[in-house]
Design an enzyme around this catalytic site. Structure first.
Site, short mmCIF file in Angstrom:
data_model
loop_
_atom_site.label_atom_id
_atom_site.label_comp_id
_atom_site.label_asym_id
_atom_site.label_seq_id
_atom_site.Cartn_x
_atom_site.Cartn_y
_atom_site.Cartn_z
CE LYS A 131 -4.49 0.82 -0.24
NZ LYS A 131 -5.57 -0.16 -0.79
CG ASP A 167 -7.50 3.55 -1.04
OD1 ASP A 167 -7.69 1.96 -1.01
OD2 ASP A 167 -7.84 3.92 -0.03
#
Length: 451
Positions: free
Chosen positions: A125, A165
């Site tokens: 991430k 995201d």
């Protein structure tokens, strides 16, 4: 102390100021207790401690120039958590709340989510505390290019493949991919969520919302139920929420809510396809606020509140809840109100949107509860399908991608359901998802030896 509690204690001691990461580790690790006795080889190889430690993490300065000529400095992150079963894979989040602890929590969750998809993808991430809201296209472009000037050193089609995201949509992916292509002089599948004109996949924008709805439908089917005639509450107003609304409508349900960081709208008549298309244009093209919905349609707007607060305070009846906004949006009080108001199913479109107190209430009351790592895995699954198409230099049809997504979500549900039952926790999708994802990664780590 047990092996599991030792690992949790060490994480809290080593990283004392990362509460979101602590929460994610505790939620996963506590459900892995049954594997300790069943798999002594995991204990011997210290898999439990190794899996909570990222393989590497990068933090970097991102200087850029705004429209007034002022130099702004933001902070960038990329945490490459685990690549035991494939290249690192996970999104980039641009939001003021981003810090190392949040990126680590998201990367840790991504390991197990990606393992559940059955596709060969590791967990990672990244992101920045940059806020794209209120910025011009030029400012967003200059930031994305500055961000990629550092990130490009750490990614690659067979190394680490980021995606979008919160705060990172098609515009941002385009700017970052264009700059990567320029400085590396190669056209490769290094990012997913790309536009259709330069290597994207059909269904990718819809995938997380569609997948969450497919997973909820599979859970409902275990009780011989479906979406027809059900009242559905959805939070958020981005891609996940938008396409969850679209798919719920296709399945015969009625969605009554959406929200963004400024307000919640409740439309008791239902957000039908026409209204949903308006939301898509409002948020994706005009980049407006959800409160504007209530100016155009007969809906009630609640400023400064999220969907779950409004449902609790107004006593609104819902059958199914799909939280698609952000972490920890449903607290214990909200969960109790949902149960009281008739909710029978919760499927998480966002990452960790329910607090531990909320999850306990859902499980104690036997609510069908699908955790994010399983329920919202459709997004990264379709990113994996985009990677496959890029590797083959081939484009599947919309129907092919949607059918593959549906099969993957059915497979994830089956793995969670059957694993929970095998470990004596029938109907516990949290335990099922965590153990199914963990054992796949742990077995690969064992095969490599101590590396």
């Amino acid at each position: 102390m047990s092996v599991i509690s030792d690992v949790i204690a060490k994480v809290k001691q080593t990283d004392p100021n990362q509460p979101e990461f602590h929460q994610a580790v505790e939620e996963v690790m506590e459900t892995l207790e049954p594997t300790v006795k069943k798999h002594p080889e995991y204990v011997k190889a210290n898999i439990y401690e190794r899996i909570v430690e990222p393989e590497r993490g990068m933090q970097f300065r991102v200087p850029w120039v705004d429209d007034k000529g002022k130099v702004i400095v933001n902070r960038g992150f990329r945490v490459q958590f685990n690549n035991a079963i494939g290249p690192y894979k996970g999104g980039l989040r641009f939001h003021p709340s981003v810090n190392l602890g949040i990126i680590k929590f998201l990367g840790f969750e991504q390991i197990f989510k990606n393992a559940l998809t059955t596709l060969p993808m590791g967990g990672a991430k990244g992101g920045s505390d940059f806020d794209p809201k209120g910025k011009s296209d030029g400012e967003v472009m200059r930031f994305c290019q500055a961000f990629m000037r550092e990130l490009y050193r750490h990614i690659g089609a067979d190394v680490d493949v980021p995606a979008g995201d919160i705060g990172v949509g098609g515009r941002e992916i385009g700017y970052m991919y264009g700059y990567y292509k320029k400085i590396r002089n190669e056209h490769t599948g290094v990012l997913t969520g790309k536009g259709m004109s330069y290597g994207g996949s059909l269904i990718r924008p819809e995938a997380t919302g569609y997948g969450t709805t497919y997973f909820a439908a599979e859970m409902l089917a275990t009780r011989k139920l479906d979406f027809k005639g059900k009242t559905v509450a959805i939070s958020g107003a981005g891609n996940v929420a938008q396409y969850a609304v679209e798919k719920v409508n296709q399945m015969g349900g009625k969605v009554i809510s959406l929200c963004d960081s400024s307000a919640t709208i409740i439309d008791e008549a239902g957000i039908d396809n026409k209204k949903c298309n308006y939301v898509l244009e409002l948020k994706n093209v005009k980049r407006g606020r959800i409160a504007e919905y209530s100016d155009k349609y007969k809906a009630t707007c609640y400023e400064g509140k999220n969907v779950w607060d409004v449902i609790r305070e107004q006593g609104i009846k819902v059958d199914v809840a799909l939280p698609c906004a952000t972490q920890n949006e449903i607290n214990g009080k909200n969960a109790a109100a949902l149960v009281k108001n008739g909710c029978i199913c919760v499927a998480e479109g966002a990452n960790m949107p329910s607090t531990p107190e909320a999850i306990k209430i859902f499980q104690d009351k036997k609510i069908l509860y699908g955790p994010g790592k399983a329920a919202n895995a459709g997004g990264v699954a379709t990113s994996g399908l985009e990677m496959s198409q890029n590797s083959m230099r081939y484009l599947w049809t919309r129907e092919e991608v949607d059918n593959r997504l549906l099969l993957i979500m059915k497979s994830i549900h089956k793995a969670c359901y059957e694993t929970a039952e095998a470990y004596g926790k029938k109907g516990d999708y949290v335990t099922g998802a965590n153990i199914a994802g963990f054992t796949k990664v742990a077995d690969a780590m064992l095969a490599y030896g101590i590396v």
